[in-house]
Design an enzyme around this catalytic site. Structure first.
Site, PDB file in Angstrom:
ATOM      1  N   ASP A 406      -4.286   1.103  -3.050  1.00  0.00           N
ATOM      2  CA  ASP A 406      -4.801  -0.073  -2.344  1.00  0.00           C
ATOM      3  C   ASP A 406      -6.178  -0.427  -2.916  1.00  0.00           C
ATOM      4  O   ASP A 406      -6.771   0.337  -3.678  1.00  0.00           O
ATOM      5  CB  ASP A 406      -4.902   0.280  -0.851  1.00  0.00           C
ATOM      6  CG  ASP A 406      -5.231  -0.927   0.021  1.00  0.00           C
ATOM      7  OD1 ASP A 406      -4.971  -2.067  -0.403  1.00  0.00           O
ATOM      8  OD2 ASP A 406      -5.736  -0.712   1.155  1.00  0.00           O
ATOM      9  N   GLU A 409      -8.222  -4.283  -6.680  1.00  0.00           N
ATOM     10  CA  GLU A 409      -8.451  -5.568  -7.386  1.00  0.00           C
ATOM     11  C   GLU A 409      -9.584  -5.451  -8.397  1.00  0.00           C
ATOM     12  O   GLU A 409      -9.520  -6.141  -9.405  1.00  0.00           O
ATOM     13  CB  GLU A 409      -8.748  -6.665  -6.359  1.00  0.00           C
ATOM     14  CG  GLU A 409      -7.549  -7.015  -5.494  1.00  0.00           C
ATOM     15  CD  GLU A 409      -7.141  -5.920  -4.522  1.00  0.00           C
ATOM     16  OE1 GLU A 409      -8.042  -5.195  -4.067  1.00  0.00           O
ATOM     17  OE2 GLU A 409      -5.943  -5.768  -4.245  1.00  0.00           O
ATOM     18  N   ASP A 480      -1.932  -8.288   2.459  1.00  0.00           N
ATOM     19  CA  ASP A 480      -2.172  -8.521   3.880  1.00  0.00           C
ATOM     20  C   ASP A 480      -1.656  -9.863   4.372  1.00  0.00           C
ATOM     21  O   ASP A 480      -2.417 -10.805   4.596  1.00  0.00           O
ATOM     22  CB  ASP A 480      -3.666  -8.395   4.173  1.00  0.00           C
ATOM     23  CG  ASP A 480      -4.158  -6.980   3.901  1.00  0.00           C
ATOM     24  OD1 ASP A 480      -3.307  -6.089   3.714  1.00  0.00           O
ATOM     25  OD2 ASP A 480      -5.378  -6.772   3.864  1.00  0.00           O
TER      26      ASP A 480
HETATM   27  O1  MIG Z   1      -7.952  -4.114   4.597  1.00  0.00           O
HETATM   28  O2  MIG Z   1      -6.103   0.856   4.275  1.00  0.00           O
HETATM   29  O3  MIG Z   1      -3.679  -4.205   2.265  1.00  0.00           O
HETATM   30  O4  MIG Z   1      -2.114  -2.450   3.760  1.00  0.00           O
HETATM   31  O5  MIG Z   1      -3.414  -0.923   5.710  1.00  0.00           O
HETATM   32  C1  MIG Z   1      -8.150  -2.778   4.771  1.00  0.00           C
HETATM   33  C2  MIG Z   1      -6.153  -0.106   5.241  1.00  0.00           C
HETATM   34  C3  MIG Z   1      -7.643  -1.934   3.614  1.00  0.00           C
HETATM   35  C4  MIG Z   1      -5.649  -3.113   3.026  1.00  0.00           C
HETATM   36  C5  MIG Z   1      -4.194  -2.996   2.756  1.00  0.00           C
HETATM   37  C6  MIG Z   1      -3.482  -2.575   4.013  1.00  0.00           C
HETATM   38  C7  MIG Z   1      -4.047  -1.275   4.500  1.00  0.00           C
HETATM   39  C8  MIG Z   1      -5.538  -1.412   4.748  1.00  0.00           C
HETATM   40  N1  MIG Z   1      -6.196  -1.867   3.531  1.00  0.00           N
END
Ligand code: MIG
Length: 748
Positions: A406, A409, A480
């Site tokens: 995650d 980017e 998201d």
């Molecule tokens: O926005 O790890 O897209 O799936 O649950 C917070 C917490 C960071 C973004 C991810 C989402 C995940 C969340 N992360």
């Protein structure tokens, strides 16, 4: 910018073009793939998407025409003019892709003072085409051209009339059709014409711009702030062949472990051992098949990667091994940001070895993410990938089944990373501006390679950010989304376009991530979502829980019906994965991929194919209990009632809350599995074949579903044929794995 063509020279399969002002190179990569290259910043290509030498020995001719050079391969003709104007034709002389001869001329423009005034009230005016990019290409657009692909962009299937950017972005706001970029950069698109089709892969990792006829109906353009002009013209006799040729170049999704195709449950907020034990018990108690439970950031100690929170998880090893006994694999999230903390081993090791991105002044660059101040591993460096990959041992030793990347980017809480932060591109120092869009790609590659080395199994990796070619290393989810009907709708063209762009193992969070779902929305989402390769219910902290048993008996029963449907179709999905590994064709497909000559499907946003045989027309409108379905040519059968329908027309079909309209193409031989609570619950399941009326054939693939033994022949391949006479012919094409205990044939 180029001037007249003064001289040229052929070197093997490349033509070096000496224009008055600069040199350009055309390379015949294959019979159908031609590279166009202007070395603005470097002589080498620096592709992150293409690995190895993809040039195949092909014969072609080069001749002088009137005012141009004519390059002819077995499938394409390419005419090269002064000013580096290039046109591509097919071998019958049909013009496919012409450089636009005029200047960029925006359809409308406002003068500066009007713009200023609008901005005062807060209007976010973005004028397309207000400037040429340092690197750009402008191509002619014909009246009927449709444009597809470009990865995870929001909005409709056909991208004509829209503009986009590639700059991987973490955007928690509700995703809108007007967004120019999301998490992924996949600079590949397909232009479908009245009389032909081609693809363009614009292999440039800097911030890039795509304007598909929004600025002016007569042309489209793509360009970037920096880098080389480096693009591939990709031919093919039809859309599937263009996708095949693009994935030949950038790679294809390797076969996943079979369990990865099962159902996954996730939530940001599952934060204790008791929660996970409770979840596992509830899934089994409610008889909802489930293969994977996801551990979001709360499993970590203070959001430190490669740690486990001991207070809330006293014994992770035992927990994971108990879950495994119940048939659940654990998938753990892993963010790139490493907490700045003295004596935290990962942080210290990375500092000691110079593994983090730096400011131009040589100091390690610090921004912030979940753990607070954090540093960014420099995944473009092979050493960093290796180091990170080896550390995955922390997870494999505990019995974790897969890694979910995650925030890559990369996301940052203290403003964006400056463009000049120093990152590595393999052996060479580079910048954030160049490496941003491939940060997720390189992180996923580190995870894939590390996991494979550690386990010998097929790695299960998920990523949010990626680039072209990431399909070799990782599955993706669309980030998201929210519990909104518009987002259920959007997920269809979004996944279809990702698939056309080579990224086949995809899914959107079922039920929606942000905001609160409703029983009806969750129900319609599971009905559509059970066809997504990545089949995961996930939601955000602070939003309503989304486990299927929280919404009453009716929702639970329908939810179960569709998860069971998915499990019964697992052999079909697995066959599609095999096909994808061999051809690059995605699992979820827009109808236009197989029926490109049917104008009714070129702008069809609310139906999709799962492979060639199933057509899914989910309900995506609140309150709807009927919907219009377009069926392409041929005869189709309702999956639930077996009612026969004729194609090339629209039908109004019933779709009460428990029904997702699904149609099966005549002559289909659909492989199915007996019901299971998780993959492998039945050690040797029988194969069930539903044989639909009509003639057809089908290739079926079978192996152990776990490791790479199939690459040395440990698999079976069958060819089934039906001629509509209830006489199924079964031929073994390859024998290298144990036989099914039974093959059950159902004639529909
Ligand atoms: O926005 O790890 O897209 O799936 O649950 C917070 C917490 C960071 C973004 C991810 C989402 C995940 C969340 N992360």
């Amino acid at each position: 910018m180029f001037g007249p063509l003064l001289q040229y020279e052929q070197k093997e399969q490349s033509i070096i073009l000496g224009y008055e002002e600069r040199t350009a190179i055309i390379q015949v990569v294959t019979d159908k793939v031609i590279n166009v290259f202007v070395p603005f910043v470097s002589k080498d290509h620096r592709s992150k998407a293409i690995e190895g030498d993809k040039q195949l020995p092909v014969s072609f001719t080069l001749a002088k025409g009137s005012g141009c050079l004519i390059l002819t391969t077995e499938s394409l003709i390419c005419k090269i003019y002064d000013n580096f104007v290039i046109d591509f034709y097919d071998r019958d002389g049909v013009l496919l892709c012409a450089d636009y001869r005029g200047q960029r001329t925006p359809r409308f423009q406002l003068d500066e003072s009007a713009l200023e005034l609008l901005k005062k009230e807060g209007h976010d005016i973005n004028m397309a085409g207000n400037g040429n990019y340092p690197v750009q290409c402008v191509k002619k657009l014909d009246a009927h051209d449709c444009i597809y692909g470009l990865g995870d962009k929001t909005g409709v299937l056909n991208k004509r009339c829209y503009e986009y950017e590639n700059w991987n972005s973490d955007i928690p706001d509700p995703h809108e059709d007007s967004f120019k970029s999301l998490y992924k950069s996949v600079p590949f698109f397909i232009t479908l014409k009245e009389n032909g089709v081609y693809g363009i892969f614009y292999d440039n990792t800097f911030k890039s711009y795509f304007n598909f006829g929004k600025e002016n109906d007569g042309y489209y353009c793509f360009g970037s702030d920096d880098g080389n002009l480096d693009y591939f013209f990709i031919g093919g006799k039809d859309m599937p062949e263009v996708v095949q040729n693009y994935t030949y170049l950038t790679g294809r999704m390797p076969l996943p472990q079979k369990w990865a195709l099962g159902y996954h449950q996730s939530r940001w907020g599952y934060d204790s051992e008791e929660t996970f034990r409770g979840l596992a018990d509830s899934f089994r108690k409610h008889r909802i098949p489930c293969d994977a439970l996801h551990f979001d950031i709360d499993y970590m100690d203070h959001y430190k990667v490669f740690t486990w929170n001991k207070e809330r998880f006293s014994d992770a090893r035992t927990l994971l091994s108990d879950l495994k006994k119940q048939g659940f694999k654990a998938v753990t999230i892993l963010d790139p940001g490493v907490k700045v903390e003295k004596d935290y081993p990962i942080y210290e090791e990375g500092i000691a070895n110079d593994y983090y991105a730096k400011s131009p002044d040589g100091r390690v660059y610090v921004n912030a993410v979940w753990p607070g101040d954090a540093v960014y591993p420099d995944f473009g460096s092979p050493n960093v990938r290796k180091w990170w990959g080896e550390h995955l041992r922390f997870y494999t030793d505990l019995g974790v089944g897969g890694i979910w990347n995650d925030m890559n980017e990369p996301a940052s809480f203290n403003g964006p990373l400056p463009d000049d932060i120093v990152f590595t591109d393999e052996g060479r120092p580079s910048t954030h501006a160049e490496m941003h869009n491939v940060y997720g790609h390189n992180m996923a590659r580190a995870a894939y390679e590390g996991w494979q080395n550690l386990t010998g199994k097929r790695p299960f990796v998920i990523t949010r950010a990626c680039y072209s070619g990431s399909q070799k290393y990782t599955t993706v989810w669309t980030g998201d989304n929210q519990s909104l009907w518009t987002h259920l709708r959007m997920a269809i063209p979004q996944q279809c376009n990702l698939g056309l762009s080579g990224i086949a193992f995809i899914g959107a969070d079922i039920g929606g991530f942000g905001a609160d779902t409703t029983p009806e929305l969750l129900t319609r989402w599971i009905e559509a979502g059970c066809f997504s390769p990545l089949f995961r219910n996930h939601c955000a902290k602070g939003c309503m829980n989304q486990e299927p048993w929280l919404f009453g008996e009716e929702t639970l029963a329908i939810y179960r019906k569709y998860v069971e449907l998915r499990y019964s179709l697992l052999p079909y999905f697995y066959d599609l994965c095999r096909e994808c590994e061999l051809t690059g064709l995605p699992l979820i497909r827009p109808l236009v991929l197989h029926y490109e000559n049917d104008i009714n499907v070129r702008n069809l946003n609310d139906e999709f194919l799962a492979g060639e045989h199933l057509l899914v027309a989910p309900v995506i409108e609140q309150g709807a209990v009927k919907r219009m379905v377009y069926l392409p040519e041929g005869t189709w059968y309702d999956y639930w009632t077996h009612e026969e329908y004729q194609g090339s027309q629209y039908h109004i079909v019933d779709a009460p809350l428990d029904t997702c309209p699904i149609f099966v193409k005549a002559g289909t031989i659909l492989p199915k599995a007996p019901a299971q609570m998780y993959v492998g619950e039945i050690e040797d399941p029988a194969l069930i074949l539903d044989v639909y009326p009509g003639t057809g054939s089908y290739k079926h693939y079978q192996d152990n579903g776990e490791d790479f033994a199939y690459r040395s022949g440990a698999y079976n391949e069958y060819l089934f044929r039906t001629d509509g006479t209830r006489n199924l012919e079964i031929t073994k094409l390859h024998k290298g794995y144990k036989e099914y205990p039974e093959i059950v044939v159902n004639y529909i």
